[in-house]
Scaffold this motif. Structure first.
Motif, PDB file in Angstrom:
ATOM      1  N   GLU A 229      64.053  30.002  48.497  1.00  0.00           N
ATOM      2  CA  GLU A 229      64.797  28.886  49.066  1.00  0.00           C
ATOM      3  C   GLU A 229      66.164  29.362  49.553  1.00  0.00           C
ATOM      4  O   GLU A 229      66.763  30.257  48.978  1.00  0.00           O
ATOM      5  CB  GLU A 229      64.961  27.761  48.035  1.00  0.00           C
ATOM      6  CG  GLU A 229      65.986  28.022  46.939  1.00  0.00           C
ATOM      7  CD  GLU A 229      65.465  28.885  45.822  1.00  0.00           C
ATOM      8  OE1 GLU A 229      66.194  29.094  44.839  1.00  0.00           O
ATOM      9  OE2 GLU A 229      64.323  29.367  45.938  1.00  0.00           O
ATOM     10  N   CYS A 233      69.058  24.510  50.985  1.00  0.00           N
ATOM     11  CA  CYS A 233      68.059  23.691  50.296  1.00  0.00           C
ATOM     12  C   CYS A 233      68.164  23.766  48.777  1.00  0.00           C
ATOM     13  O   CYS A 233      67.705  22.858  48.084  1.00  0.00           O
ATOM     14  CB  CYS A 233      66.652  24.128  50.720  1.00  0.00           C
ATOM     15  SG  CYS A 233      66.285  23.778  52.448  1.00  0.00           S
ATOM     16  N   GLU A 237      66.511  21.332  45.374  1.00  0.00           N
ATOM     17  CA  GLU A 237      65.229  21.770  44.843  1.00  0.00           C
ATOM     18  C   GLU A 237      65.007  21.192  43.448  1.00  0.00           C
ATOM     19  O   GLU A 237      65.851  21.337  42.552  1.00  0.00           O
ATOM     20  CB  GLU A 237      65.178  23.294  44.810  1.00  0.00           C
ATOM     21  CG  GLU A 237      63.763  23.825  44.681  1.00  0.00           C
ATOM     22  CD  GLU A 237      63.687  25.313  44.948  1.00  0.00           C
ATOM     23  OE1 GLU A 237      63.040  25.713  45.914  1.00  0.00           O
ATOM     24  OE2 GLU A 237      64.293  26.068  44.164  1.00  0.00           O
ATOM     25  N   PHE A 278      69.181  20.166  54.421  1.00  0.00           N
ATOM     26  CA  PHE A 278      67.851  20.176  53.809  1.00  0.00           C
ATOM     27  C   PHE A 278      66.791  19.958  54.883  1.00  0.00           C
ATOM     28  O   PHE A 278      66.978  19.195  55.812  1.00  0.00           O
ATOM     29  CB  PHE A 278      67.771  19.066  52.757  1.00  0.00           C
ATOM     30  CG  PHE A 278      66.417  18.895  52.133  1.00  0.00           C
ATOM     31  CD1 PHE A 278      65.813  19.931  51.446  1.00  0.00           C
ATOM     32  CD2 PHE A 278      65.746  17.685  52.234  1.00  0.00           C
ATOM     33  CE1 PHE A 278      64.559  19.772  50.867  1.00  0.00           C
ATOM     34  CE2 PHE A 278      64.506  17.509  51.655  1.00  0.00           C
ATOM     35  CZ  PHE A 278      63.903  18.559  50.969  1.00  0.00           C
ATOM     36  N   GLN A 279      65.650  20.644  54.743  1.00  0.00           N
ATOM     37  CA  GLN A 279      64.552  20.596  55.704  1.00  0.00           C
ATOM     38  C   GLN A 279      65.000  21.040  57.095  1.00  0.00           C
ATOM     39  O   GLN A 279      64.658  20.451  58.108  1.00  0.00           O
ATOM     40  CB  GLN A 279      63.922  19.201  55.752  1.00  0.00           C
ATOM     41  CG  GLN A 279      63.171  18.866  54.469  1.00  0.00           C
ATOM     42  CD  GLN A 279      62.342  17.608  54.561  1.00  0.00           C
ATOM     43  OE1 GLN A 279      62.689  16.674  55.278  1.00  0.00           O
ATOM     44  NE2 GLN A 279      61.258  17.576  53.813  1.00  0.00           N
ATOM     45  N   CYS A 283      61.898  25.202  57.390  1.00  0.00           N
ATOM     46  CA  CYS A 283      61.956  24.967  55.945  1.00  0.00           C
ATOM     47  C   CYS A 283      60.553  24.656  55.428  1.00  0.00           C
ATOM     48  O   CYS A 283      59.789  23.929  56.072  1.00  0.00           O
ATOM     49  CB  CYS A 283      62.892  23.793  55.653  1.00  0.00           C
ATOM     50  SG  CYS A 283      63.001  23.352  53.902  1.00  0.00           S
ATOM     51  N   HIS A 285      60.069  23.375  52.269  1.00  0.00           N
ATOM     52  CA  HIS A 285      60.139  22.396  51.183  1.00  0.00           C
ATOM     53  C   HIS A 285      59.416  21.102  51.559  1.00  0.00           C
ATOM     54  O   HIS A 285      59.500  20.636  52.689  1.00  0.00           O
ATOM     55  CB  HIS A 285      61.593  22.083  50.841  1.00  0.00           C
ATOM     56  CG  HIS A 285      62.243  23.134  50.001  1.00  0.00           C
ATOM     57  ND1 HIS A 285      62.935  24.179  50.547  1.00  0.00           N
ATOM     58  CD2 HIS A 285      62.286  23.309  48.651  1.00  0.00           C
ATOM     59  CE1 HIS A 285      63.401  24.962  49.570  1.00  0.00           C
ATOM     60  NE2 HIS A 285      63.010  24.450  48.422  1.00  0.00           N
TER      61      HIS A 285
END
Length: 377
Positions: A229, A233, A237, A278-279, A283, A285
């Motif tokens: 990661e 991110c 997590e 994030f994302q 990514c 995730h």
């Protein structure tokens, strides 16, 4: 459960394979045109005269890709959206309520999402716009090999084939089927497509999941624990996010089955997490439904330094295998082809040894093929 990244890899396979095959075909095309008559006196003049034929042949390959692009992208996004929605029902215990089965039936059919279709269309247009830049770069590489190969053979005491091989090998390393983006980064076309389609389908899967959770009255998700990661991110997590507006931080909510009050920590809203990175593109995730009082969160911290190091070593070996396979395909001399083939075999042996020493890793053969990988050099 959340949509597995491997599931998304299967969903985007058709689009990515389309471009990997195209990249392979274009590189083979350029190599064949350069090698034709390379030992004859009039090679440079004849090859430059054939530039128009090369351009048309390259355009034909790109046009054939374009004919299939829209269908494969639209299908991938639709499949990802549907998979995201379906994943929610797999996470709900049957004892939650007597209405679970009714809720499943009511949401079994995924409505067409205009937003997802618009996202797919935008991606198709973006990728298609890169084709002309790729074709221009291919012809530029071709001209440079003809010109520099001829000049070097005259000045350096090499044969024309040897001189051309040196120039071509250098340009192959940079990426023949490639383009430069607005930030000055050179992307291989297949790598760019893999990054873009993976990002869009991942977003579609999450949107499908979020839309279904809203219909079922499930306001929270938890972020998956993925290897390697990035810093953007890592703060999210294994953490709980809220899919809509509402309070975050340490809050009190009802237990999903008993209704008793339980305390949970909500890191942020999903939209806020995305706005903070994030994302991001490429990514891996995912998110899955979080049921207060039922869902167990991953142990913190989630970092796995040894596992990360092993996976990074695997990625490095994959890059080496791809590199020498590409050099073999683009070889203009028997010696260059033999050297590249030997290096491929060497690195494949390194991969077998590495996987034997790290049994938790699995070999991803598609990542060892020309055009795999999803980051610019």
């Amino acid at each position: 459960m959340a949509v597995d990244p491997d599931k998304l890899t299967e969903i985007i396979r058709a689009t990515v394979d389309l471009y990997r095959a195209g990249e392979h075909g274009l590189l083979r095309l350029v190599t064949r045109y350069l090698a034709t008559g390379i030992d004859t006196p009039g090679w440079a003049i004849e090859r430059l005269a054939a530039l128009g034929q090369l351009r048309r042949a390259g355009q034909d390959i790109l046009d054939s890709i374009s004919d299939e692009l829209a269908e494969t992208v639209l299908q991938a996004v639709a499949n990802a959206y549907a998979a995201g929605g379906a994943s929610v029902l797999e996470e709900i215990p049957t004892e939650l309520s007597a209405g679970a089965a009714a809720g499943a039936a009511a949401t079994a059919v995924v409505p067409r999402s205009a937003a997802m279709e618009a996202l797919a269309q935008a991606l198709v247009q973006d990728i298609g716009a890169r084709h002309s830049n790729v074709l221009r770069h291919i012809t530029d590489v071709y001209r440079r090999v003809v010109a520099e190969g001829t000049a070097a053979s005259i000045a350096g005491g090499l044969t024309r084939r040897e001189a051309s091989q040196l120039t071509y090998a250098r340009l192959v390393e940079q990426g023949v089927v490639s383009f430069v983006d607005a930030r000055g980064r050179r992307w291989r076309m297949s790598s760019y497509v893999e990054m873009a389609i993976r990002t869009v389908t991942q977003r579609a899967a999450v949107q499908g999941q979020v839309d279904k959770q809203r219909r079922l009255g499930l306001p929270f998700v938890v972020v998956s624990n993925e290897a390697q990661e990035c810093e953007r991110c890592r703060p999210y997590e294994g953490r709980v996010l809220r899919i809509g507006s509402g309070p975050t931080g340490t809050i009190e909510v009802a237990h999903q089955t008993t209704g008793e009050p339980v305390t949970i920590d909500v890191r942020a809203t999903l939209d806020d997490a995305r706005s903070w990175g994030f994302q991001h593109p490429n990514c891996r995730h995912s998110v899955r439904s979080y049921l207060p009082g039922i869902t167990r969160l991953p142990r913190q911290p989630t970092a796995d330094p040894d596992g990360d190091a092993a996976r990074q070593r695997q990625r490095a070996i994959e890059r080496a295998i791809r590199r020498w396979k590409e050099r073999e395909l683009a070889a203009l001399t028997p010696a260059a082809a033999a050297q590249a083939r030997a290096r491929v075999v060497l690195w494949q042996g390194q991969m077998r040894q590495h996987l034997a020493a790290n049994p938790t890793l699995k070999r991803l053969s598609y990542r060892e093929q020309i055009g795999a990988g999803s980051a610019p050099r």
